[in-house]
Design a protein around this motif. Structure first.
Motif, PDB file in Angstrom:
ATOM      1  N   THR A 126      28.944  43.463  36.549  1.00  0.00           N
ATOM      2  CA  THR A 126      29.268  42.981  35.205  1.00  0.00           C
ATOM      3  C   THR A 126      30.780  42.796  35.089  1.00  0.00           C
ATOM      4  O   THR A 126      31.543  43.324  35.890  1.00  0.00           O
ATOM      5  CB  THR A 126      28.796  43.976  34.122  1.00  0.00           C
ATOM      6  N   GLY A 127      31.171  42.049  34.067  1.00  0.00           N
ATOM      7  CA  GLY A 127      32.592  41.910  33.765  1.00  0.00           C
ATOM      8  C   GLY A 127      33.110  40.489  33.858  1.00  0.00           C
ATOM      9  O   GLY A 127      32.402  39.569  34.264  1.00  0.00           O
ATOM     10  N   THR A 128      34.369  40.332  33.448  1.00  0.00           N
ATOM     11  CA  THR A 128      35.042  39.038  33.393  1.00  0.00           C
ATOM     12  C   THR A 128      36.453  39.165  33.950  1.00  0.00           C
ATOM     13  O   THR A 128      37.105  40.187  33.753  1.00  0.00           O
ATOM     14  CB  THR A 128      35.133  38.540  31.933  1.00  0.00           C
ATOM     15  N   ALA A 129      36.915  38.120  34.625  1.00  0.00           N
ATOM     16  CA  ALA A 129      38.310  38.086  35.083  1.00  0.00           C
ATOM     17  C   ALA A 129      38.750  36.655  35.293  1.00  0.00           C
ATOM     18  O   ALA A 129      37.930  35.755  35.512  1.00  0.00           O
ATOM     19  CB  ALA A 129      38.469  38.869  36.378  1.00  0.00           C
ATOM     20  N   LYS A 130      40.042  36.449  35.221  1.00  0.00           N
ATOM     21  CA  LYS A 130      40.658  35.164  35.555  1.00  0.00           C
ATOM     22  C   LYS A 130      41.345  35.328  36.898  1.00  0.00           C
ATOM     23  O   LYS A 130      41.958  36.355  37.173  1.00  0.00           O
ATOM     24  CB  LYS A 130      41.675  34.762  34.490  1.00  0.00           C
ATOM     25  N   LEU A 131      41.238  34.309  37.738  1.00  0.00           N
ATOM     26  CA  LEU A 131      41.893  34.369  39.041  1.00  0.00           C
ATOM     27  C   LEU A 131      43.360  33.987  38.918  1.00  0.00           C
ATOM     28  O   LEU A 131      43.743  33.195  38.061  1.00  0.00           O
ATOM     29  CB  LEU A 131      41.199  33.425  40.031  1.00  0.00           C
ATOM     30  N   TYR A 132      44.174  34.543  39.804  1.00  0.00           N
ATOM     31  CA  TYR A 132      45.590  34.205  39.835  1.00  0.00           C
ATOM     32  C   TYR A 132      45.793  32.939  40.660  1.00  0.00           C
ATOM     33  O   TYR A 132      45.291  32.818  41.783  1.00  0.00           O
ATOM     34  CB  TYR A 132      46.416  35.337  40.458  1.00  0.00           C
ATOM     35  N   ASP A 167      41.131  43.737  41.078  1.00  0.00           N
ATOM     36  CA  ASP A 167      39.872  43.207  41.602  1.00  0.00           C
ATOM     37  C   ASP A 167      40.109  41.958  42.445  1.00  0.00           C
ATOM     38  O   ASP A 167      41.081  41.227  42.249  1.00  0.00           O
ATOM     39  CB  ASP A 167      38.921  42.856  40.448  1.00  0.00           C
ATOM     40  N   ARG A 168      39.190  41.727  43.384  1.00  0.00           N
ATOM     41  CA  ARG A 168      39.265  40.541  44.243  1.00  0.00           C
ATOM     42  C   ARG A 168      37.937  39.804  44.163  1.00  0.00           C
ATOM     43  O   ARG A 168      36.910  40.375  43.791  1.00  0.00           O
ATOM     44  CB  ARG A 168      39.583  40.945  45.674  1.00  0.00           C
ATOM     45  N   LEU A 169      37.959  38.517  44.551  1.00  0.00           N
ATOM     46  CA  LEU A 169      36.768  37.685  44.423  1.00  0.00           C
ATOM     47  C   LEU A 169      36.763  36.598  45.490  1.00  0.00           C
ATOM     48  O   LEU A 169      37.810  36.088  45.874  1.00  0.00           O
ATOM     49  CB  LEU A 169      36.760  37.063  43.017  1.00  0.00           C
ATOM     50  N   VAL A 213      42.656  38.671  41.143  1.00  0.00           N
ATOM     51  CA  VAL A 213      42.547  38.357  39.721  1.00  0.00           C
ATOM     52  C   VAL A 213      43.921  38.434  39.075  1.00  0.00           C
ATOM     53  O   VAL A 213      44.823  39.118  39.556  1.00  0.00           O
ATOM     54  CB  VAL A 213      41.558  39.295  38.992  1.00  0.00           C
ATOM     55  N   ARG A 214      44.055  37.666  38.007  1.00  0.00           N
ATOM     56  CA  ARG A 214      45.315  37.651  37.262  1.00  0.00           C
ATOM     57  C   ARG A 214      45.527  39.022  36.622  1.00  0.00           C
ATOM     58  O   ARG A 214      44.601  39.627  36.094  1.00  0.00           O
ATOM     59  CB  ARG A 214      45.268  36.571  36.186  1.00  0.00           C
ATOM     60  N   GLY A 262      41.142  41.653  34.940  1.00  0.00           N
ATOM     61  CA  GLY A 262      39.974  42.076  35.707  1.00  0.00           C
ATOM     62  C   GLY A 262      39.279  43.285  35.127  1.00  0.00           C
ATOM     63  O   GLY A 262      39.892  44.330  34.959  1.00  0.00           O
ATOM     64  N   ASP A 263      37.994  43.135  34.801  1.00  0.00           N
ATOM     65  CA  ASP A 263      37.223  44.303  34.384  1.00  0.00           C
ATOM     66  C   ASP A 263      35.850  44.300  35.057  1.00  0.00           C
ATOM     67  O   ASP A 263      34.859  44.709  34.487  1.00  0.00           O
ATOM     68  CB  ASP A 263      37.094  44.385  32.864  1.00  0.00           C
ATOM     69  N   PHE A 264      35.796  43.831  36.300  1.00  0.00           N
ATOM     70  CA  PHE A 264      34.532  43.833  37.032  1.00  0.00           C
ATOM     71  C   PHE A 264      34.085  45.275  37.271  1.00  0.00           C
ATOM     72  O   PHE A 264      34.904  46.154  37.554  1.00  0.00           O
ATOM     73  CB  PHE A 264      34.673  43.138  38.388  1.00  0.00           C
ATOM     74  N   THR A 265      32.793  45.505  37.162  1.00  0.00           N
ATOM     75  CA  THR A 265      32.219  46.809  37.461  1.00  0.00           C
ATOM     76  C   THR A 265      31.040  46.610  38.391  1.00  0.00           C
ATOM     77  O   THR A 265      30.135  45.831  38.087  1.00  0.00           O
ATOM     78  CB  THR A 265      31.751  47.528  36.171  1.00  0.00           C
ATOM     79  N   VAL A 266      31.060  47.300  39.532  1.00  0.00           N
ATOM     80  CA  VAL A 266      29.980  47.224  40.516  1.00  0.00           C
ATOM     81  C   VAL A 266      29.253  48.562  40.534  1.00  0.00           C
ATOM     82  O   VAL A 266      29.876  49.609  40.717  1.00  0.00           O
ATOM     83  CB  VAL A 266      30.534  46.912  41.920  1.00  0.00           C
TER      84      VAL A 266
END
Length: 196
Positions: free
Chosen positions: A57-63, A150-152, A180-181, A185-189
């Protein structure tokens, strides 16, 4: 220093050990508070209280140094009863990429989720998109949940577009090479713990 006679201390110690053994045996047999029924008569084996098998879950913007606006949002889950089959994962994820007003977005229906430690790989089929030719394509994304850093990664990393990547199996993606910018980043695994 204890004022009790040695034999009284032994009896007290034996009684305490006996009581501890009785409590431990009752808990192991399911007779403790965790096994108490609720108003619906459901006991500790009730699956509604069981933790789900995996989640992302979560949302982030990439740098991006040029200022691209790239956003990924996840709401993907694998139910406890489906722990042996990651392809029964449910949920959605969305992504968008815009620069100077040009770009596209997509909504994806999840069809697979595998997590290990703080890394998740999720895939799904694009159900809505303003990118021509994207609907119906399967895409995959990898997330590494590192707190504020966080990374993606994504399955179309080498082709530049989901439209150009070709057919993709479920739960396939690239290494999480993007960062992530800061502050987004607030991704949770939730780690998957399959019965092996």
């Amino acid at each position: 220093m204890s004022l009790a006679a040695p034999s009284a201390r032994r009896r007290t110690r034996a009684a305490a050990v006996g009581t501890a053994l009785l409590i431990a045996t009752a808990l192991a047999a399911g007779g403790g508070p965790a096994a108490a029924s609720d108003d619906n008569g459901a006991g500790a084996g009730d699956r509604s209280t069981e933790r789900e098998a995996a989640a992302l879950t979560g949302t982030a913007k990439l740098y991006r140094s040029l200022g691209d606006d790239i956003t990924f949002t996840f709401d993907a889950h694998l139910a406890a009863e489906d722990t042996d089959d990651p392809s029964k994962a449910t949920g959605t994820f969305r992504f968008s990429h815009y620069l100077n007003g040009d770009g596209a977005s997509a909504e994806v229906k999840v069809d697979c989720l595998v997590t290990g430690g703080k890394v998740a790989v999720v895939s799904g089929v694009i159900t809505e998109s303003d990118l021509e030719g994207a609907e119906g394509k399967r895409v995959g994304v990898t997330v590494h949940d590192l707190g504020r850093k966080d990374r993606l990664g994504y399955s179309w990393a080498s082709t530049g577009s989901p439209v150009d990547q070709g057919p993709l199996p479920k739960c396939v993606s690239s290494a999480p090479f993007e960062t992530v910018r800061a502050g987004t980043g607030d991704f949770t695994v939730l780690p998957w713990e399959p019965r092996l």
